[in-house]
Design a protein around this motif. Structure first.
Motif, PDB file in Angstrom:
ATOM      1  N   VAL B  80      -7.961  11.605 -27.230  1.00  0.00           N
ATOM      2  CA  VAL B  80      -7.323  10.396 -26.710  1.00  0.00           C
ATOM      3  C   VAL B  80      -8.432   9.545 -26.099  1.00  0.00           C
ATOM      4  N   PHE B  81      -8.496   8.295 -26.526  1.00  0.00           N
ATOM      5  CA  PHE B  81      -9.595   7.429 -26.114  1.00  0.00           C
ATOM      6  C   PHE B  81      -9.180   6.553 -24.944  1.00  0.00           C
ATOM      7  N   GLN B  82     -10.208   6.111 -24.220  1.00  0.00           N
ATOM      8  CA  GLN B  82      -9.980   5.306 -23.025  1.00  0.00           C
ATOM      9  C   GLN B  82      -9.200   4.019 -23.338  1.00  0.00           C
ATOM     10  N   ASN B  83      -9.567   3.368 -24.457  1.00  0.00           N
ATOM     11  CA  ASN B  83      -8.879   2.115 -24.794  1.00  0.00           C
ATOM     12  C   ASN B  83      -7.788   2.352 -25.837  1.00  0.00           C
ATOM     13  N   TYR B  84      -7.261   3.575 -25.903  1.00  0.00           N
ATOM     14  CA  TYR B  84      -6.163   3.995 -26.770  1.00  0.00           C
ATOM     15  C   TYR B  84      -6.557   4.124 -28.239  1.00  0.00           C
ATOM     16  N   ALA B  85      -7.305   3.111 -28.762  1.00  0.00           N
ATOM     17  CA  ALA B  85      -7.743   3.156 -30.165  1.00  0.00           C
ATOM     18  C   ALA B  85      -6.592   3.385 -31.135  1.00  0.00           C
ATOM     19  N   LEU B  86      -5.476   2.686 -30.930  1.00  0.00           N
ATOM     20  CA  LEU B  86      -4.377   2.755 -31.902  1.00  0.00           C
ATOM     21  C   LEU B  86      -4.722   1.860 -33.079  1.00  0.00           C
ATOM     22  N   PHE B  87      -4.296   2.259 -34.272  1.00  0.00           N
ATOM     23  CA  PHE B  87      -4.581   1.449 -35.451  1.00  0.00           C
ATOM     24  C   PHE B  87      -3.699   0.208 -35.424  1.00  0.00           C
ATOM     25  N   PRO B  88      -4.283  -0.985 -35.294  1.00  0.00           N
ATOM     26  CA  PRO B  88      -3.461  -2.187 -35.117  1.00  0.00           C
ATOM     27  C   PRO B  88      -2.697  -2.566 -36.375  1.00  0.00           C
ATOM     28  N   ASN B  89      -3.147  -2.044 -37.527  1.00  0.00           N
ATOM     29  CA  ASN B  89      -2.482  -2.409 -38.782  1.00  0.00           C
ATOM     30  C   ASN B  89      -1.321  -1.487 -39.119  1.00  0.00           C
ATOM     31  N   MET B  90      -1.001  -0.563 -38.206  1.00  0.00           N
ATOM     32  CA  MET B  90       0.090   0.375 -38.486  1.00  0.00           C
ATOM     33  C   MET B  90       1.113   0.354 -37.360  1.00  0.00           C
ATOM     34  N   SER B  91       2.349   0.699 -37.702  1.00  0.00           N
ATOM     35  CA  SER B  91       3.389   0.801 -36.682  1.00  0.00           C
ATOM     36  C   SER B  91       3.131   2.051 -35.829  1.00  0.00           C
ATOM     37  N   VAL B  92       3.895   2.153 -34.753  1.00  0.00           N
ATOM     38  CA  VAL B  92       3.786   3.327 -33.878  1.00  0.00           C
ATOM     39  C   VAL B  92       3.984   4.617 -34.681  1.00  0.00           C
ATOM     40  N   ALA B  93       5.040   4.632 -35.498  1.00  0.00           N
ATOM     41  CA  ALA B  93       5.325   5.838 -36.281  1.00  0.00           C
ATOM     42  C   ALA B  93       4.193   6.127 -37.265  1.00  0.00           C
ATOM     43  N   ASP B  94       3.653   5.082 -37.889  1.00  0.00           N
ATOM     44  CA  ASP B  94       2.566   5.299 -38.854  1.00  0.00           C
ATOM     45  C   ASP B  94       1.304   5.791 -38.167  1.00  0.00           C
ATOM     46  N   ASN B  95       1.065   5.302 -36.955  1.00  0.00           N
ATOM     47  CA  ASN B  95      -0.069   5.798 -36.188  1.00  0.00           C
ATOM     48  C   ASN B  95       0.054   7.298 -35.977  1.00  0.00           C
ATOM     49  N   VAL B  96       1.251   7.705 -35.568  1.00  0.00           N
ATOM     50  CA  VAL B  96       1.464   9.125 -35.287  1.00  0.00           C
ATOM     51  C   VAL B  96       1.420   9.934 -36.585  1.00  0.00           C
ATOM     52  N   ALA B  97       1.907   9.321 -37.670  1.00  0.00           N
ATOM     53  CA  ALA B  97       1.952  10.050 -38.946  1.00  0.00           C
ATOM     54  C   ALA B  97       0.574  10.213 -39.574  1.00  0.00           C
ATOM     55  N   PHE B  98      -0.367   9.359 -39.172  1.00  0.00           N
ATOM     56  CA  PHE B  98      -1.682   9.311 -39.839  1.00  0.00           C
ATOM     57  C   PHE B  98      -2.330  10.691 -40.003  1.00  0.00           C
ATOM     58  N   GLY B  99      -2.432  11.411 -38.889  1.00  0.00           N
ATOM     59  CA  GLY B  99      -3.118  12.704 -38.931  1.00  0.00           C
ATOM     60  C   GLY B  99      -2.412  13.708 -39.828  1.00  0.00           C
ATOM     61  N   LEU B 100      -1.078  13.597 -39.905  1.00  0.00           N
ATOM     62  CA  LEU B 100      -0.311  14.511 -40.753  1.00  0.00           C
ATOM     63  C   LEU B 100      -0.481  14.136 -42.214  1.00  0.00           C
ATOM     64  N   GLU B 101      -0.470  12.839 -42.499  1.00  0.00           N
ATOM     65  CA  GLU B 101      -0.641  12.378 -43.882  1.00  0.00           C
ATOM     66  C   GLU B 101      -2.004  12.797 -44.416  1.00  0.00           C
ATOM     67  N   VAL B 102      -3.018  12.651 -43.555  1.00  0.00           N
ATOM     68  CA  VAL B 102      -4.366  13.040 -43.957  1.00  0.00           C
ATOM     69  C   VAL B 102      -4.401  14.515 -44.355  1.00  0.00           C
ATOM     70  N   ARG B 103      -3.548  15.310 -43.704  1.00  0.00           N
ATOM     71  CA  ARG B 103      -3.490  16.733 -44.031  1.00  0.00           C
ATOM     72  C   ARG B 103      -2.575  17.014 -45.219  1.00  0.00           C
ATOM     73  N   GLY B 104      -2.015  15.956 -45.790  1.00  0.00           N
ATOM     74  CA  GLY B 104      -1.215  16.127 -46.994  1.00  0.00           C
ATOM     75  C   GLY B 104       0.257  16.374 -46.755  1.00  0.00           C
ATOM     76  N   GLU B 105       0.707  16.203 -45.512  1.00  0.00           N
ATOM     77  CA  GLU B 105       2.139  16.372 -45.274  1.00  0.00           C
ATOM     78  C   GLU B 105       2.884  15.130 -45.726  1.00  0.00           C
ATOM     79  N   LYS B 106       4.104  15.319 -46.199  1.00  0.00           N
ATOM     80  CA  LYS B 106       4.891  14.145 -46.558  1.00  0.00           C
ATOM     81  C   LYS B 106       6.387  14.434 -46.463  1.00  0.00           C
ATOM     82  N   GLY B 107       7.157  13.405 -46.749  1.00  0.00           N
ATOM     83  CA  GLY B 107       8.604  13.571 -46.842  1.00  0.00           C
ATOM     84  C   GLY B 107       9.270  13.916 -45.522  1.00  0.00           C
TER      85      GLY B 107
END
Ligand SMILES: Nc1ncnc2c1ncn2[C@@H]1O[C@H](COP(=O)(O)OP(=O)(O)OP(=O)(O)O)[C@@H](O)[C@H]1O
Ligand SMILES: [Mg+2]
Lengths: 286, 352
Positions: B80-107
């Motif tokens: 967790v970074f000091q300035n949050y470092a949330l991806f501005p081009n993604m929604s809240v849910a997509d931000n949270v999903a990012f790490g799971l998607e990278v690991r190949g989770e879906k659906g």
């Protein structure tokens, strides 16, 4: 109330905006309207015969398929040059913005915008010396390689592409650099900490955020390349006949200004339509 | 969830040793705070555990596995970074999903895990928003959800609350603690706010100039600081310096106090520390009826709600005392007072 405040803001901004608008009016609007007028004339001979208004010049474009073919070729060229510029310019900008720091960055930055420092005509002629048979590239390759190669890119389509890419690449590097530099390094680190490889980080985080810069660079390159005539003429030889060179001929060789003006406006219209159509698509992608 | 072991790790930037031979173990499921002044190497140490920096020497083990040469994306950590470092081009849910998607989770699995993580940080309702439409505290929660949804082996936080205002920060501390308990992930939290470190963590490591100066439970460090630096950096302390002889400490101004029992054998230059709240004050009718360890005159006082802070002048040496404000009246400035404390509350510090 906010409307009122905005109005007064606009009024206050007027003295600041005025010079810019005055200049734009003079520099763009007046010559452009003159050109619109020319494009509607039957002829414009120096002897001063009376000319009448007509749409004939525009009809010429549609009556001879050659013009449309050349226009398509020019659009194709614009697309290729833009693409090559993205492929070379984006990685260069990335290295510049995210990998180099301090003095090294400044030095390389100057090198990147070096083409801007020289006259464009000089630039194109130097390429002709490099690319022709017995030229610099040919001689250098033969000096290195053990076998004999004849290398003559001069007066070919690739030569035109090389020349144009060289001229316009700095625009792409600059616009990409600006948008890449605005991306917080912490975002890249966050993506990596979440398990993303370098490539995934590039694809999912960096590329979408840098897209505005890529698009701005593309527009800055595509538009002038479609209408370009100098590079195709000098480096392209016979194969270098393009929409831009035909327009240039009307003004400088054939002295058919009305047709040249009409062809220019058709180009302008086509480019505008392309930009308008692609804008919403790209906005959705961003 | 895992144990993290840092052994003899050093990292030099140019000629500057940012981290200097640090060894510290973070036990499985513990909540650790790394505390230290600016430039002490907290961030650098954390970034080495994360995999953003690589130590020059030493080893880092996560769950027994040596990770010095493992890149950050293969370490299975959450940050967790000091300035949050949330991806501005993604929604809240997509931000949270990012790490799971990278690991190949879906659906459905992906969707459910994202929803669970957002519920955990109580942001389920804002899943569709963009980061710029959130408040600072909400962004921090999203950053936290994003970091823990991938079930990292260790959660690293670099001053995550420093951008929040005081009240919100206290709320988030409680919240962070609750979430950490619920998830059970080993957590390393960098801060330079000592109150935060004391209230939030199970154990604290104090850094200074790239070295760990003390490591232990908050109470332990607070009650038994191992150095003057630890004593003054974590909380406030009166430092009494002088010469020890026969179980007494003769202060530099000539006054003498009793040393704690274990101080009977020391001799020579010596330092002790005592916490202001362990110094009890009572007003004297006049200076002649003196008792207690030291006597002095009230020089300044200030109130902060339920507490009063007195600064007492004892023969030129200023000693601070913090007392609970009870029903009694305050002692006025200029009044002679006696200072008393339990001998065991005096902490002996090693010679500087
Ligand atoms: N990339 C770097 N290059 C050179 N020196 C660095 C670099 N990163 C950190 N340092 C130096 O290393 C030392 C430790 O820095 P670090 O960021 O770890 O401190 P910190 O304890 O996190 O401080 P703060 O509380 O201010 O964040 C500092 O003196 C800093 O100047
Ligand atoms: Mg730091």
């Amino acid at each position: 109330m906010t409307g009122k405040r905005r109005d007064s803001g606009l009024v206050k901004a007027m003295p600041l905006l005025l010079p810019a608008y005055a200049w734009l009016t003079l520099a763009i609007f007046l010559p452009l309207s003159a050109m619109v007028y020319f494009s509607l004339l039957t002829s414009m001979s120096p002897s001063g015969q009376s000319a009448t208004l007509t749409l004939g010049n525009y009809a010429t474009f549609f009556s001879d398929p050659l013009y449309a073919t050349l226009l398509v070729r020019s659009l194709e060229l614009g697309l290729i040059v833009t693409l090559v510029c993205v492929l070379i310019g984006f990685p260069a900008a990335y290295v510049l913005a995210k990998i180099f720091k301090g003095r090294a960055r400044e030095a390389i930055f100057l090198l990147v915008i070096l083409p801007f420092w020289s006259n464009s005509l000089v630039r194109v002629f130097s390429w002709s010396m490099v690319l022709r048979e017995g030229g610099i590239l040919d001689t250098a390759l033969n000096a290195i390689l053990p076998f004999k190669v004849t290398f003559d890119l001069m007066y070919s389509y690739p030569a035109v592409i090389i020349g144009l890419v060289h001229s316009y690449l700095p625009y792409m590097v600059l616009t990409c650099y600006l948008s890449l530099q605005a991306i917080d390094d912490a975002l890249i680190e966050a993506a990596r900490s979440l398990g993303a490889s370098r490539f995934t980080t590039l694809r999912r985080v960096i590329a979408p955020l840098a897209l505005p810069g890529v698009l701005a660079g593309s527009a800055l390159i595509f538009i002038p390349v479609v209408g370009s005539f100098m590079e195709p003429r000098i480096l392209g030889g016979h194969g270098g006949t393009l929409y831009g060179t035909v327009i240039e001929d009307q003004f400088t060789a054939v002295y058919n200004w009305p047709l040249g003006a009409a062809l220019s406006f058709i180009l302008l219209a086509v480019v505008l339509v392309i930009l308008l159509v692609s804008a919403p698509v790209l906005r959705k992608a961003a | 969830m895992a144990r993290v072991e840092v052994q003899n790790v050093s990292l030099t930037f140019g000629v500057h040793k940012a981290v200097d031979d640090v060894s510290i173990a973070f036990e499985d499921g513990g909540f650790y705070a790394l505390l230290g002044p600016s430039g002490s190497g907290k961030t650098t140490l954390l970034r080495m555990i994360a995999g953003f920096e690589f130590p020059d020497t030493g080893s880092i083990r996560i769950d027994g596995e040596a990770v010095e040469n493992v890149p950050v994306n293969k370490r299975r950590i959450g940050m967790v970074f000091q300035n949050y470092a949330l991806f501005p081009n993604m929604s809240v849910a997509d931000n949270v999903a990012f790490g799971l998607e990278v690991r190949g989770e879906k659906g459905e699995t992906l969707r459910r895990e994202v929803a669970d993580a957002l519920d955990l940080v109580q942001l389920g309702a804002l899943a569709k928003r963009r980061p710029h439409q959130l408040s600072g505290g909400q962004r921090q929660r999203v950053a936290l959800a994003r970091a823990i949804v991938t079930k990292p082996r260790v959660l690293l936080l670099d001053e995550p609350l420093s951008a929040l205002d005081k009240a919100l920060r206290t709320d988030m501390q409680v919240e962070l603690k609750r979430i950490q308990r619920e998830v059970g992930v080993t957590t390393i939290f960098v801060t330079h706010d000592q109150e935060e470190a004391l209230s939030i963590s199970d154990r604290i490591g104090i850094l200074k100039d790239g070295r760990i100066v003390q490591e232990g439970a908050p109470e332990e460090i607070y009650d038994r600081p191992a150095s003057e630096f630890a004593a003054t950096f974590l909380g406030e302390a009166n430092i009494l310096s002088g010469t020890a002889e026969n179980g007494r400490l003769r202060l530099d101004n000539g006054l003498a106090i009793d040393l704690p029992p274990e101080g009977g054998t020391v001799a020579g230059d010596f330092r002790c520390a005592i916490r202001p709240e362990r110094v009890h004050l009572s007003a004297l009718p006049d200076a002649a009826t003196a008792g207690g360890q030291l006597q002095g005159v009230v020089k300044r006082r200030s109130f902060s709600g339920s507490l009063s802070t007195y600064v007492v002048d004892c023969g030129g040496k200023e000693i601070k005392s913090v007392v609970q404000r009870g029903g009694g009246t305050a002692i006025e400035i200029g009044r002679p007072v006696e200072l008393r404390w339990n001998r065991d509350d005096l902490v002996m510090l090693p010679a500087a």
